[in-house]
Design an enzyme around this catalytic site. Structure first.
Site, mmCIF file in Angstrom:
data_model
loop_
_atom_site.group_PDB
_atom_site.id
_atom_site.type_symbol
_atom_site.label_atom_id
_atom_site.label_comp_id
_atom_site.label_asym_id
_atom_site.label_seq_id
_atom_site.Cartn_x
_atom_site.Cartn_y
_atom_site.Cartn_z
ATOM 1 N N HIS A 132 0.768 -1.310 -0.091
ATOM 2 C CA HIS A 132 -0.020 0.050 -0.184
ATOM 3 C C HIS A 132 0.917 1.049 -0.046
ATOM 4 O O HIS A 132 2.140 1.119 0.453
ATOM 5 C CB HIS A 132 -1.019 0.029 1.117
ATOM 6 N N CYS A 133 0.334 2.485 -0.255
ATOM 7 C CA CYS A 133 0.823 3.702 -0.210
ATOM 8 C C CYS A 133 -0.226 4.722 0.112
ATOM 9 O O CYS A 133 -1.058 4.341 0.625
ATOM 10 C CB CYS A 133 1.373 3.831 -1.549
ATOM 11 N N ARG A 134 -0.231 6.004 -0.193
ATOM 12 C CA ARG A 134 -0.864 6.887 0.154
ATOM 13 C C ARG A 134 -2.383 6.758 -0.532
ATOM 14 O O ARG A 134 -3.452 6.966 0.061
ATOM 15 C CB ARG A 134 -0.489 8.523 -0.185
ATOM 16 N N GLY B 62 -2.496 4.572 -3.691
ATOM 17 C CA GLY B 62 -2.742 3.302 -4.608
ATOM 18 C C GLY B 62 -1.663 3.560 -5.771
ATOM 19 O O GLY B 62 -1.582 2.458 -6.582
ATOM 20 N N ILE C 22 -3.772 4.210 2.027
ATOM 21 C CA ILE C 22 -4.057 4.505 3.383
ATOM 22 C C ILE C 22 -5.232 5.598 3.466
ATOM 23 O O ILE C 22 -5.859 5.628 4.386
ATOM 24 C CB ILE C 22 -2.713 4.973 4.160
#
Length: 98
Positions: free
Chosen positions: A62-64, A66, A91
């Site tokens: 995951h990241c901020r 996608g 997230i």
């Protein structure tokens, strides 16, 4: 293959043991994280050796939002990883579920 924030949240709440990675930058991780292992996207190629044993296992990234995790997933797939899942919405979407 993607994973929804709902599925991820459910699995984390159950206490499942996941191969779970965060590809954001360190300052973002320090502000807010979901307990994933931090490997910033730019550093990912340097971590292939440690990820190698997981080639056939599920890896969740995951990241901020996608976007970076989508790039990371494509990169790992190009390196022969067979079950990489990108958290849709990152997230930001996860926190909206709370």
């Amino acid at each position: 293959m993607d994973i929804t924030v709902e599925e991820l949240k459910e699995r984390l709440e159950k206490g499942e043991s996941l191969n779970f990675y965060d590809v954001r930058e360190e300052h973002e991780y320090e502000e807010d994280n979901l307990g994933a292992v931090l490997i910033p996207l730019g550093d990912l190629p340097d971590h292939l050796n440690e990820l190698e044993p997981l080639k056939d296992e599920e890896i969740i990234i995951h990241c901020r939002s996608g976007a970076r995790s989508g790039k990371a997933a494509r990169f790992l797939e190009s390196q022969g990883f067979s079950n990489v899942r990108n958290v849709v919405g990152g997230i930001l979407a996860y926190r909206e579920q709370e």
